[in-house]
Design a protein around this motif. Sequence first.
Motif, PDB file in Angstrom:
ATOM      1  N   GLN A   1      30.099-100.711  23.580  1.00 13.86           N
ATOM      2  CA  GLN A   1      31.134-100.122  24.003  1.00 13.86           C
ATOM      3  C   GLN A   1      31.207 -98.807  23.086  1.00 13.86           C
ATOM      4  OE1 GLN A   1      31.650-103.236  23.729  1.00 13.86           O
ATOM      5  NE2 GLN A   1      32.811-104.000  25.000  1.00 13.86           N
ATOM      6  N   GLY A   2      30.621 -98.958  21.786  1.00 11.52           N
ATOM      7  CA  GLY A   2      30.590 -97.927  20.819  1.00 11.52           C
ATOM      8  C   GLY A   2      29.543 -96.911  20.990  1.00 11.52           C
ATOM      9  N   THR A   3      28.559 -97.040  21.868  1.00  6.13           N
ATOM     10  CA  THR A   3      27.837 -96.067  22.139  1.00  6.13           C
ATOM     11  C   THR A   3      28.349 -94.746  22.728  1.00  6.13           C
ATOM     12  OG1 THR A   3      26.972 -96.869  24.518  1.00  6.13           O
ATOM     13  CG2 THR A   3      26.003 -97.848  22.391  1.00  6.13           C
ATOM     14  N   GLY A   4      29.568 -94.755  23.544  1.00  7.94           N
ATOM     15  CA  GLY A   4      30.133 -93.753  23.968  1.00  7.94           C
ATOM     16  C   GLY A   4      29.256 -92.799  24.985  1.00  7.94           C
ATOM     17  N   SER A   5      28.436 -93.539  26.182  1.00 12.93           N
ATOM     18  CA  SER A   5      27.534 -93.198  26.694  1.00 12.93           C
ATOM     19  C   SER A   5      28.170 -92.585  28.078  1.00 12.93           C
ATOM     20  CB  SER A   5      26.623 -94.382  27.134  1.00 12.93           C
ATOM     21  OG  SER A   5      26.144 -94.850  25.946  1.00 12.93           O
ATOM     22  N   ASN A   6      28.772 -91.606  27.881  1.00 13.96           N
ATOM     23  CA  ASN A   6      29.697 -91.020  28.982  1.00 13.96           C
ATOM     24  C   ASN A   6      28.795 -90.058  29.968  1.00 13.96           C
ATOM     25  OD1 ASN A   6      32.448 -91.926  28.425  1.00 13.96           O
ATOM     26  ND2 ASN A   6      32.204 -90.929  26.386  1.00 13.96           N
ATOM     27  N   ASP A   7      29.470 -89.634  30.994  1.00 11.44           N
ATOM     28  CA  ASP A   7      28.832 -88.805  31.851  1.00 11.44           C
ATOM     29  C   ASP A   7      28.856 -87.141  31.426  1.00 11.44           C
ATOM     30  OD1 ASP A   7      28.463 -90.825  33.554  1.00 11.44           O
ATOM     31  OD2 ASP A   7      29.420 -90.058  35.016  1.00 11.44           O
ATOM     32  N   ILE A   8      27.701 -86.544  31.441  1.00 10.35           N
ATOM     33  CA  ILE A   8      27.500 -85.241  31.486  1.00 10.35           C
ATOM     34  C   ILE A   8      27.565 -84.393  32.526  1.00 10.35           C
ATOM     35  CG2 ILE A   8      26.172 -83.219  30.502  1.00 10.35           C
ATOM     36  CD1 ILE A   8      26.929 -85.076  28.270  1.00 10.35           C
TER      37      ILE A   8
END
Length: 370
Positions: free
Chosen positions: A173-180
């Motif tokens: 969860q901590g990676t913050g691998s959100n969409d661009i």
Amino acid sequence: MSISAATLDLVAAHAEEGRKARRISDKVVEALRQEGFFRHFTPASHGGREGTPQDFFLDQIAIAERDMSTAWALGIVAVHNYQIAMMDPETQAEVFADGPDAMISSSYNPVGAKVQRTEGGFLLSGRWGWSSGSLHCNWVLLGGMVAEEGHRTFLVPAGDYRIDDTWHTMGLQGTGSNDIVIDTPVFVPERRSHKQMDGFNSVHHQGGGVYDLPWAQVFIRVVNTAAIGAVRHAIALFRDRVGLSSTDMTKSAADPDVLERIARASNLAEECLTVMVSNFEAMEKAGWKPTIEDRVRYRYQASLVADRCIEAMDLLMDVAGGRSVYLGSDFQDLWHDVRMSRAHVANNPVGFARNYASVLMGAENRDFFL
């Protein structure tokens, strides 16, 4: 380079905060910046270390022993400076204008990209997923397909894209691998793009040395090596809790099943580490110019790490005790983190095994990200 004990303690102290916030703590990012973690692959001409991959990945593993999300996300961010070092000198000067610790996220999958050639460059728009650490970055590297050419990476400044908060996951969860997202096409000059085949052929403007190594040989390791540290973390939890509770893990330090599982799990992780270090040392000895057959083998071996570490975590999970089944269990969180890493396309060994075997049998290599 090695990360100081104080910084590693800080990583551990903020791990739960990062999991809940779905992003790495700014304090951790700053501490690693001060350690020089982000400048490891930055050219010396821009104030960087020009460090070796094996040293970098040993640091990434040490961070992952405290928090796999931090190691995963910030390892990916840091490794991008190697790719920048292979790009146009003017682009390097632009990226490193504020110093050697450039912060760049990525999403190389071209599926959601729309690319159109225009005078002096490209018009780029679309949506890209899995951009780890993007909330901390002021640039992003985005994949796209160019007609009649193939895959390119496009370097885009933060003002030209937005981050869509999509990262609600079972692990990492901590990676913050959100969409661009780029809704309206933006102009990307030719010099801010990187051809896949230039990466494959090690085309660069440096003096040689480590930058003669094909770019992908570095990247394919950053998305699996953190799992080695996570397995070490899990074993440390067993060691630290021996005898504390009859309902928790390792209720009996003399239990032969538990001990045998710990040994097997540790060995799986350490074998992965040994292969990684050995491969990079062999590449260094070869002047950072491995043969195609070696590159194909290294690509396949890297893809096996996630499966090996999942096997290790499953061995331990079976004897981790009753408390491990509850949501919020730190052991269960680790188990999910390692399993999540397998979702990355670079960690699926099937295609890489087929290519490796084919090359061994005399066929031509079909993978150009290695």
